[in-house]
Design a protein around this motif. Structure first.
Motif, PDB file in Angstrom:
ATOM      1  N   THR A 129     -32.429   4.834 -11.112  1.00 31.35           N
ATOM      2  CA  THR A 129     -32.639   6.129 -10.450  1.00 31.35           C
ATOM      3  C   THR A 129     -31.733   6.286  -9.242  1.00 31.35           C
ATOM      4  OG1 THR A 129     -34.935   6.271 -11.198  1.00 31.35           O
ATOM      5  CG2 THR A 129     -34.339   7.561  -9.253  1.00 31.35           C
ATOM      6  N   VAL A 130     -31.663   5.253  -8.407  1.00 32.50           N
ATOM      7  CA  VAL A 130     -30.837   5.335  -7.194  1.00 32.50           C
ATOM      8  C   VAL A 130     -29.356   5.470  -7.563  1.00 32.50           C
ATOM      9  CG1 VAL A 130     -30.083   4.096  -5.123  1.00 32.50           C
ATOM     10  CG2 VAL A 130     -32.501   4.082  -5.771  1.00 32.50           C
ATOM     11  N   LEU A 131     -28.900   4.680  -8.528  1.00 32.97           N
ATOM     12  CA  LEU A 131     -27.494   4.757  -8.951  1.00 32.97           C
ATOM     13  C   LEU A 131     -27.186   6.115  -9.582  1.00 32.97           C
ATOM     14  CD1 LEU A 131     -26.882   1.216 -10.480  1.00 32.97           C
ATOM     15  CD2 LEU A 131     -26.009   2.103  -8.321  1.00 32.97           C
ATOM     16  N   TYR A 132     -28.091   6.608 -10.397  1.00 32.19           N
ATOM     17  CA  TYR A 132     -27.907   7.910 -11.051  1.00 32.19           C
ATOM     18  C   TYR A 132     -27.791   9.022 -10.012  1.00 32.19           C
ATOM     19  CZ  TYR A 132     -29.111  12.001 -13.906  1.00 32.19           C
ATOM     20  OH  TYR A 132     -29.122  13.225 -14.517  1.00 32.19           O
ATOM     21  N   GLY A 142     -32.756  11.747  -2.127  1.00 31.93           N
ATOM     22  CA  GLY A 142     -32.496  11.262  -3.478  1.00 31.93           C
ATOM     23  C   GLY A 142     -32.302   9.765  -3.525  1.00 31.93           C
ATOM     24  N   LEU A 143     -31.602   9.226  -2.538  1.00 33.43           N
ATOM     25  CA  LEU A 143     -31.332   7.786  -2.510  1.00 33.43           C
ATOM     26  C   LEU A 143     -32.563   6.972  -2.115  1.00 33.43           C
ATOM     27  CD1 LEU A 143     -27.745   7.695  -0.957  1.00 33.43           C
ATOM     28  CD2 LEU A 143     -28.415   7.622  -3.358  1.00 33.43           C
ATOM     29  N   SER A 214     -30.773  -5.480  -2.989  1.00 33.22           N
ATOM     30  CA  SER A 214     -29.905  -4.698  -2.105  1.00 33.22           C
ATOM     31  C   SER A 214     -30.136  -3.201  -2.282  1.00 33.22           C
ATOM     32  CB  SER A 214     -28.435  -5.027  -2.388  1.00 33.22           C
ATOM     33  OG  SER A 214     -28.160  -6.380  -2.138  1.00 33.22           O
ATOM     34  N   ILE A 215     -30.270  -2.771  -3.524  1.00 32.00           N
ATOM     35  CA  ILE A 215     -30.502  -1.353  -3.794  1.00 32.00           C
ATOM     36  C   ILE A 215     -31.893  -0.944  -3.316  1.00 32.00           C
ATOM     37  CG2 ILE A 215     -30.810   0.344  -5.653  1.00 32.00           C
ATOM     38  CD1 ILE A 215     -28.487  -1.002  -7.099  1.00 32.00           C
ATOM     39  N   LYS A 216     -32.856  -1.841  -3.452  1.00 32.88           N
ATOM     40  CA  LYS A 216     -34.195  -1.562  -2.937  1.00 32.88           C
ATOM     41  C   LYS A 216     -34.156  -1.358  -1.429  1.00 32.88           C
ATOM     42  CE  LYS A 216     -38.801  -3.579  -2.392  1.00 32.88           C
ATOM     43  NZ  LYS A 216     -39.657  -4.783  -2.590  1.00 32.88           N
ATOM     44  N   GLN A 217     -33.364  -2.197  -0.734  1.00 35.87           N
ATOM     45  CA  GLN A 217     -33.239  -2.062   0.716  1.00 35.87           C
ATOM     46  C   GLN A 217     -32.589  -0.728   1.081  1.00 35.87           C
ATOM     47  OE1 GLN A 217     -31.338  -5.387   2.609  1.00 35.87           O
ATOM     48  NE2 GLN A 217     -31.118  -4.358   4.566  1.00 35.87           N
ATOM     49  N   SER A 222     -33.019   4.675   3.237  1.00 35.08           N
ATOM     50  CA  SER A 222     -32.822   6.102   2.981  1.00 35.08           C
ATOM     51  C   SER A 222     -34.129   6.862   3.147  1.00 35.08           C
ATOM     52  CB  SER A 222     -32.275   6.318   1.565  1.00 35.08           C
ATOM     53  OG  SER A 222     -30.994   5.749   1.422  1.00 35.08           O
ATOM     54  N   SER A 223     -35.222   6.253   2.710  1.00 29.45           N
ATOM     55  CA  SER A 223     -36.530   6.881   2.853  1.00 29.45           C
ATOM     56  C   SER A 223     -36.886   7.071   4.321  1.00 29.45           C
ATOM     57  CB  SER A 223     -37.596   6.030   2.164  1.00 29.45           C
ATOM     58  OG  SER A 223     -38.876   6.602   2.315  1.00 29.45           O
ATOM     59  N   GLU A 224     -36.591   6.059   5.148  1.00 26.70           N
ATOM     60  CA  GLU A 224     -36.853   6.166   6.575  1.00 26.70           C
ATOM     61  C   GLU A 224     -36.007   7.276   7.209  1.00 26.70           C
ATOM     62  OE1 GLU A 224     -36.281   2.379   8.379  1.00 26.70           O
ATOM     63  OE2 GLU A 224     -37.934   1.417   7.290  1.00 26.70           O
ATOM     64  N   SER A 225     -34.736   7.351   6.809  1.00 31.95           N
ATOM     65  CA  SER A 225     -33.851   8.397   7.338  1.00 31.95           C
ATOM     66  C   SER A 225     -34.340   9.778   6.922  1.00 31.95           C
ATOM     67  CB  SER A 225     -32.419   8.176   6.825  1.00 31.95           C
ATOM     68  OG  SER A 225     -31.891   6.961   7.304  1.00 31.95           O
ATOM     69  N   TYR A 226     -34.805   9.874   5.694  1.00 33.75           N
ATOM     70  CA  TYR A 226     -35.328  11.149   5.189  1.00 33.75           C
ATOM     71  C   TYR A 226     -36.545  11.589   5.999  1.00 33.75           C
ATOM     72  CZ  TYR A 226     -38.288  14.029   2.165  1.00 33.75           C
ATOM     73  OH  TYR A 226     -39.126  14.994   1.683  1.00 33.75           O
TER      74      TYR A 226
END
Length: 297
Positions: A129-132, A142-143, A214-217, A222-226
């Motif tokens: 999902t993140v890569l897509y 989205g990220l 790494s992608i989970k991090q 990104s969630s925190e920034s959002y």
């Protein structure tokens, strides 16, 4: 920790929510993830409390056989099954997006007040999902990837296995001799997610074995920034004389223009979301800033 304990621990997190929920739905495609999720939930609660939901997209020539297989297993478990056949409209969004939208429309319609809908998405799905979304030019929202829980209609969507690797689910399913459906379309590289899953991610894993973590991090950051950007938008809107109008809402343009361009964009990005509307694209935001906000009265 054994694989079985890892999966049960993931469900333990939702124990109180499961006990309190007036409705428990499980999305069951017939694939490994959803069949295992249904099995584990049926072991934790009275199967009569569960309702499996199977969406028949009618895309594959095997769709009717899949539905029959799911129905047989639900009968074996003593779980009520609701099946829905959907017709895709070919609106130009692409088959993947259209099928997803149709599924979620059914889920939303079936969910009652404070009901829970369980989906079998796992950590590998999160990576895809993140890569897509990255390839589609997504921002921090989205990220952030898929959330463990979010509002859907009158209830909530829950993904208890989102931190569990697919290999953990495969091993547990094999230990139980569970039978599941292999969708032949998963090998069709015309679909973006299949291409990522089968061609891109294996190469990434060879170069960066810890890619999933790494992608989970990245998703968590990104969630925190959002969340921070959304909170800032709320604060700024409160200072812009926000009013409800007959055709929507209005703000003070004079006060809006005193903010930095970044904060102006941030307001336009999240204002509609705060009203439960679809956020505007970057193109629309730029057009509003250049052609609307600066226009004469």
């Amino acid at each position: 920790m054994s694989i079985k304990n890892a999966l049960n621990s993931a469900l333990d997190t939702w124990h109180q929510s499961i006990e309190d929920a007036p409705q428990l739905l499980v999305a069951v495609s017939g694939g490994l993830d959803s069949m295992l999720l249904l099995t584990l939930l049926a072991e934790r609660v009275n199967p009569e409390r569960l309702t499996a939901v199977h969406i028949n997209h009618g895309i594959s020539e095997n769709a009717e056989n899949w539905q029959a297989q799911v129905a047989q297993y639900c009968q074996q478990l003593g779980v009520v099954l609701v099946t829905e056949k959907i017709t895709l409209m070919h609106s130009g969004e692409g088959l993947e997006a259209e099928a997803r939208n149709a599924r979620y429309a059914v889920f939303e319609r079936l969910l009652e007040d404070n009901g829970l809908l369980f989906l079998g998405h796992h950590a590998n799905d999160q990576v895809e999902t993140v890569l897509y979304r990255l390839m589609r030019g997504a921002g921090v929202k989205g990220l952030s990837g898929m959330p463990n829980k979010r509002v859907l209609g009158k209830g909530y969507l829950v993904r208890p296995f989102l931190d569990c690797a697919k290999s953990a689910l495969e091993n547990e399913a094999q230990l139980r001799n569970l039978v599941w459906i292999e969708d032949e379309s998963n090998l069709d590289h015309r679909f973006d997610r299949n291409y990522l899953r089968n061609s891109v991610i294996p190469k990434i894993s060879q170069r960066w074995p810890d890619y999933s973590q790494s992608i989970k991090q990245t998703a968590e950051l990104s969630s925190e920034s959002y969340q921070l950007a959304k909170e800032l938008a709320v604060i700024d809107l409160q200072a812009l004389d926000l009013k409800e109008e007959r055709a929507g809402w209005s703000i003070s343009i004079k006060a809006f223009l005193m903010l930095s361009p970044l904060r102006q964009k941030n307001i336009l990005r999240y204002w509609s979301e705060l009203q439960r509307l679809v956020p505007p694209s970057m193109t629309i935001i730029d057009e509003v800033l250049t052609s609307v906000v600066s226009a004469r009265q």
